[in-house]
Design a protein around this motif. Structure first.
Motif, short mmCIF file in Angstrom:
data_model
loop_
_atom_site.label_atom_id
_atom_site.label_comp_id
_atom_site.label_asym_id
_atom_site.label_seq_id
_atom_site.Cartn_x
_atom_site.Cartn_y
_atom_site.Cartn_z
N MET B 165 0.83 -1.20 0.00
CA MET B 165 0.00 0.00 0.00
C MET B 165 0.87 1.25 0.00
O MET B 165 0.57 2.22 -0.69
CB MET B 165 -0.91 0.03 1.24
N MET B 166 1.95 1.16 0.75
CA MET B 166 2.86 2.32 0.81
C MET B 166 3.41 2.63 -0.57
O MET B 166 3.44 3.77 -1.01
CB MET B 166 4.00 1.98 1.77
N LYS B 167 3.81 1.55 -1.27
CA LYS B 167 4.37 1.74 -2.60
C LYS B 167 3.32 2.34 -3.53
O LYS B 167 3.60 3.25 -4.31
CB LYS B 167 4.85 0.41 -3.15
N LYS B 168 2.11 1.79 -3.46
CA LYS B 168 1.03 2.27 -4.32
C LYS B 168 0.76 3.75 -4.04
O LYS B 168 0.59 4.54 -4.95
CB LYS B 168 -0.25 1.46 -4.03
N TRP B 169 0.74 4.08 -2.77
CA TRP B 169 0.44 5.45 -2.37
C TRP B 169 1.50 6.40 -2.88
O TRP B 169 1.22 7.47 -3.42
CB TRP B 169 0.31 5.50 -0.85
N MET B 170 2.78 5.98 -2.75
CA MET B 170 3.87 6.82 -3.24
C MET B 170 3.74 7.03 -4.74
O MET B 170 3.93 8.14 -5.24
CB MET B 170 5.22 6.15 -2.96
N LYS B 171 3.41 5.96 -5.44
CA LYS B 171 3.30 6.04 -6.89
C LYS B 171 2.16 6.98 -7.26
O LYS B 171 2.31 7.82 -8.15
CB LYS B 171 3.05 4.65 -7.46
N PHE B 172 1.07 6.84 -6.53
CA PHE B 172 -0.07 7.71 -6.80
C PHE B 172 0.30 9.17 -6.59
O PHE B 172 -0.01 10.04 -7.40
CB PHE B 172 -1.24 7.32 -5.90
N GLN B 173 1.01 9.40 -5.48
CA GLN B 173 1.40 10.78 -5.18
C GLN B 173 2.27 11.35 -6.29
O GLN B 173 2.12 12.50 -6.71
CB GLN B 173 2.19 10.82 -3.88
N ARG B 174 3.19 10.49 -6.76
CA ARG B 174 4.09 10.94 -7.81
C ARG B 174 3.32 11.26 -9.08
O ARG B 174 3.53 12.28 -9.72
CB ARG B 174 5.11 9.85 -8.07
N ASP B 175 2.39 10.35 -9.44
CA ASP B 175 1.61 10.57 -10.64
C ASP B 175 0.78 11.84 -10.52
O ASP B 175 0.66 12.61 -11.47
CB ASP B 175 0.69 9.38 -10.90
N PHE B 176 0.25 12.04 -9.33
CA PHE B 176 -0.57 13.22 -9.11
C PHE B 176 0.27 14.49 -9.28
O PHE B 176 -0.15 15.47 -9.91
CB PHE B 176 -1.17 13.17 -7.71
#
Lengths: 189, 836
Positions: B165-176
């Protein structure tokens, strides 16, 4: 343009984003610019090295008086020739990007100004720095007396421990109070 | 050497684990390697000595160049047990390091973790070597491979899930983040300009973009809440007199010349105040049109105030504390280069300006004042100011004169006059705005000020000119409003006469109907001063925009083309000689933008189309000016830096906002609205709409409360309290400032004290050194072998008191808390060690 060589793999791209202050678009642009600089015969090399002379042809660096120092500071080359790999190049752009912190920026600025790589800015470094800032032509150059006066003034202000040189912490102390260092220490492709 | 990547990695690692408890830390295995030297010391000692002093022989140490025997051990441990010690027989690099880790960590963890679940291995795995990326990848792979194996049972799944989840969240933040930067309009364009012309020109475009954003919001407000509802739900065109072109004008209502002047069909449309109906609620939504119109007018001003002040506060926060002038020279030295400059000419200008600033500050330092011929300078300055005042007064009078003349023309009917007479006011204002700054520039060369001060004077004068022009224009407009209102009285009287005659004429024929179907185009109507005001402002904006664009095309583009192509066949060098290329005038352009915005604020209440027009103008400006700058301007001769002036511009914007809302509010509050046009027709004052809404749409008690609240007996104390609060805040801020100054002074004295102490210590050390040297001399005399050879001695503890706490060479020490000791820095140290 090599069709496969100019593409960054997706996982690598996300890794670069994680490791630098750059956004995806900036990394892709940097990669494009970098591959344009790579010589034809090195295209197949997985991590090609671009010599300093080529890096300096970039218009963003061409008129910068510190261009050679910048290449030397960011180069990881063993032979200290200032050549850059793509990752060095990214490191450079990251340090000069908008979102890099003052601490990182001032640290690299210190290393750029430290012409003899000895870890402090002594009189020789400062003199070279002034010469860089005033340009190469004779009419803009300062006279030796002016130079001496200027360097004395600078040391008077920023050399807190009075050892005749400016070290990193003194340098950062001075820089951190400056209103426009962060906004001007930027290079954008 | 730790690169930037590893700073971030280390810091992130630390942040993620800063809340760990002791129990959690007990489950972490720690590892490190150590290097044991068999017969010499690898570390180095700093010696303090005076520049002129020679090296004491006893202070130097020998070094063995070859055959240094050493052993490197690597080990790991955790709370419960110790791991094996491993002898490392190769040079420790990241590959060998990973190999060791792979070989030993896993078995160790397996033995330790039998009874408890372990969370991970120590951060020491994050390598700190220069070949960063490859190394990082390998270590990441390793961690990923063993991540699952390290946890056991329930915790393992949870942990894996958490990591995922942490990885997913980081990726989402980056994409955002990527998405957000991609959404910023014109970012690449501005960056391109920034890299060519430096940050000051770019700051203009950033300001322009900011204005564009603000106008977008204003446009959204007026368009969504006023124009669209009226167009969709209000009564259609032609249904009533105020929504119909009068019969006398109908013939030419579609002519381009009339439409260009915003007359004809454009005047009788949602674009202007007069078209709106005073019906309380329109459409099936029961949309309260007059109320909405009033609130949007107020909201426009309120929103603008909020945005400007918020931006100012943010800017002030960002460059707070920049008032310290104790590092004047150092700043000039270390921070004066603008790394964004990518144009050789800009770079040359920058070199020149840096040199002059160096020289200036040296001269200033050497002699504070040289006042030769002070009387002449004073006289010239007074003369210059007198001339400028004459210019200002002249331009004011000219505008007043022209506006009065235009009223005369309007009374006689515009049809008899040509294009110039119709557009005289706007053209004169635009031309004055164009030529007066040039005149001021010429005059200011008399004054012989420092360029920066000269720039400020110039800005102040242009500001005064624009302000004067604007206010003369408004005063003339007020005259016109009064004229129209007198006309309105006449029309009102005529109207009753007309109605009476109408009834009288028709009563005979048809006595049953009280309303007679009269075409709304034939009904006589008042002059509607509100629409007139709106039209004036719209015309002003349009002509101002046109003048700006045409000046741009002629002054920049045609000039550049001329200089470029006629240079081949001309007597002198055009490029470096007289006409040359134009510079981008940042301050003038910013002022133009600010005044344009001021007119929008003033006129938006009477012409809801103004924000839309302004958005259009700014949009076109953005592209046109970007293009003009890139293709036909040369960099400024004096390159100023952008910071510091940002809030200056904002402050001017705030002043203009205040000054432009004053007349708008005055007209709203003190002049009764026209009787037959606009949303407030039939009311005594425009703000009566609030009263009306309170009475009709809110419960009775609310109106009562409101009337009590607006009672002077309550309002006055409230204002008093506000004033007291402001006074209190002001005085506290003053005390804070004083305290700040005190602290600064204290710091300075502390610094001085430290310096003195250092000096004393140095003197003492020197004396000790002297003593020690004497002792050595004595000793040498004593220890001379019969063969005449010197015996080696243990070095005296000279200078040990002044030894710095951290060696100079390792610059990164202390940079990261908890920075694990790595082979990297050590290798670095050996290259620049031994500074004897």
């Amino acid at each position: 343009m090599g069709t496969t060589a100019s593409q960054l793999p997706k996982d690598l791209l996300s890794e670069y984003q994680e490791l630098t202050f750059l956004t995806k678009q900036e990394i892709l642009l940097a990669h494009k610019r970098f591959t344009e600089l790579v010589a034809k015969e090195d295209r197949n090399d997985p991590s090609p090295r671009v010599p300093m002379s080529k890096i300096l042809t970039l218009p963003e660096l061409k008129s910068n008086p510190f261009r050679k120092r910048i290449c030397h500071v960011f180069s990881t080359s063993e032979s200290k020739d200032g050549s850059l790999t793509f990752e060095d190049f990214l490191d450079l752009l990251s340090a000069f990007s908008d979102s890099a912190t003052l601490e990182i920026k001032s640290h690299y600025a210190f290393r750029i100004f430290d012409f003899d790589d000895d870890g402090t800015l002594d009189r020789g470094d400062l003199e070279k720095l002034v010469n860089c800032l005033t340009g190469e032509t004779d009419d803009t150059r300062l006279t030796p007396e002016e130079m001496k006066q200027l360097i004395n003034n600078i040391l008077e202000e920023s050399d807190i421990d009075k050892d005749g040189t400016v070290n990193l912490s003194e340098f950062q102390h001075v820089i951190s109070r400056s209103p426009d260092f962060v906004s001007s220490f930027k290079i954008v492709l | 050497m730790l690169t930037l990547f590893y700073h971030r990695k280390h810091l992130q690692w630390g942040h993620e684990r800063q809340n760990w408890t002791m129990e959690q830390w007990k489950k972490v295995a720690w590892s490190d390697e150590s290097h044991f030297l068999l017969d010499h010391v690898d570390d180095w000692v700093c010696v303090c000595h005076l520049p002129a002093e020679e090296m004491a022989a006893g202070c130097t140490m020998g070094r063995r160049q070859a055959g240094r025997g050493s052993v490197m051990l690597w080990a790991m441990f955790c709370w419960e047990t110790l791991g094996p010690g491993i002898y490392v027989d190769v040079t420790l690099t990241h590959t060998t390091y990973l190999k060791i880790a792979a070989d030993h960590v896993h078995p160790f963890m397996c033995t330790v973790c039998k009874n408890s679940s372990c969370l991970g291995v120590s951060g020491s795995l994050i390598p700190a070597d220069a070949e960063s990326f490859r190394c990082f990848r390998e270590s990441q792979e390793f961690v990923e491979k063993y991540e699952g194996a390290l946890g056991k049972g329930k915790g393992r799944k949870l942990y894996a899930y958490k990591v995922m989840m942490m990885k997913k969240w980081m990726k989402f933040q980056r994409d955002f983040e990527n998405f957000r930067t991609a959404c910023i309009p014109w970012e690449m364009k501005i960056k391109e300009i920034e890299s060519h012309f430096g940050s000051s020109v770019a700051s203009y475009f950033i300001f322009l973009r900011w204005m564009y954003g603000m106008n977008m919001i204003l446009f959204g407000l007026t368009f969504g809440l006023v124009m669209v509802p009226e167009a969709l739900m209000g009564r259609p065109y032609g249904s009533m007199p105020r929504k119909t072109v009068p019969r006398s004008e109908q013939a030419g209502a579609m002519d381009f010349a009339v439409l260009w002047d915003f007359g004809g069909y454009a005047q009788y449309s949602v674009l202007f105040y007069g078209y709106y109906n005073n019906q309380r609620a329109i459409g099936w939504l029961k949309f309260r049109m007059p109320l909405s119109y009033f609130l949007v007018g107020v909201g426009t001003v309120a929103y603008s105030y909020m945005v400007v002040i918020r931006t100012m506060a943010r800017n002030a926060n960002r460059d707070g504390g920049g008032d310290d002038t104790s590092f004047n020279f150092s700043w000039k030295m270390f921070t004066s280069w603008d790394y964004l400059i990518g144009n050789p000419e800009t770079a040359d200008n920058k070199f020149a300006s840096i040199t002059t600033s160096f020289k200036e500050s040296i001269v200033e330092e050497q002699e504070s004042h040289k006042d030769e011929n002070i009387h002449l300078t004073r006289f010239l300055r007074v003369l210059a100011n007198f001339l400028v005042l004459c210019c200002l007064a002249g331009s004011g009078y000219l505008i007043y004169f022209v506006v009065r003349r235009s009223q005369k023309f309007a009374l006689e009917g515009l049809e008899n006059y040509g294009w110039w007479e119709r557009n005289e006011v706007n053209m004169v204002m635009s031309l004055l705005g164009m030529f007066c700054p040039m005149l001021f520039d010429v005059i200011s060369s008399l004054e012989n000020y420092h360029p920066r001060i000269a720039l400020q004077w110039q800005l102040g004068r242009i500001f005064a000119l624009f302000l004067g022009n604007l206010y003369t224009f408004i005063i003339a407009l007020m005259d016109e409003i009064n004229l129209k209102r007198r006309e309105e009285e006449v029309v009102k009287y005529n109207m009753t006469v007309w109605q009476a005659s109408l009834y009288n004429g028709t009563v005979d024929d048809n006595s049953t109907t009280s309303t007679i179907p009269v075409d709304p185009a034939d009904v006589p109507r008042g002059p509607c001063w509100e629409t007139m005001v709106g039209q004036e402002f719209v015309r002003l904006i349009v002509s101002d925009t046109m003048t700006t664009y045409i000046t741009l095309l002629i002054g920049d583009f045609l000039r550049a083309v001329f200089v470029r192509f006629f240079n081949y066949c001309w007597c002198w060098d055009l490029e470096y000689g007289f006409p040359s290329y134009s510079e981008f005038d940042v301050s003038g352009n910013v002022l133009g933008l600010i005044f344009n915005q001021g007119m929008i604020w003033m006129g938006a209440f009477y012409a809801p189309c103004l924000p839309a027009l302004n958005v259009l103008r700014l949009h076109v400006s953005m592209y046109l000016q970007c293009w003009a700058v890139m293709c036909c301007n040369v960099p400024q001769e004096r390159v100023f830096k952008a910071s510091g002036s940002n809030n200056f511009y904002m402050a001017m914007l705030l002043v203009i906002l205040f000054l432009s809302t004053l007349p708008a509010i005055y007209t709203i509050v003190s002049i009764p609205p026209s009787f037959d046009c606009g949303p407030f027709s039939g009311k005594k004052r425009m703000y009566d709409v609030i009263q009306e809404t309170l009475e009709n749409d809110f419960p009775l008690w609310f109106g009562k409360v409101f009337s009590y609240a607006s009672n002077p007996g309550l309002v006055l104390p409230f204002i008093l309290v506000m004033i007291l609060a402001i006074y209190y805040l002001q005085s506290t801020s003053k005390t804070y400032k004083a305290a700040n100054m005190d602290l600064k002074k204290k710091l300075q004295t502390q610094n001085e004290e430290n310096k003195k102490k250092n000096k004393r210590a140095a003197l003492k050390a020197e004396a000790e050194l002297e003593e020690a040297r004497n002792a050595v001399m004595d000793g040498e005399r004593n220890y001379i072998h019969p063969n005449g050879q010197l015996l080696s001695r243990i070095p005296p503890p000279c200078g040990s008191a002044d030894r710095p706490p951290a060696p100079r060479g390792s610059e990164m020490a202390g940079y990261l808390p908890g920075n694990p000791r790595q082979p990297g820095p050590r290798r670095q140290r050996s290259t620049n060690s031994h500074r004897y």
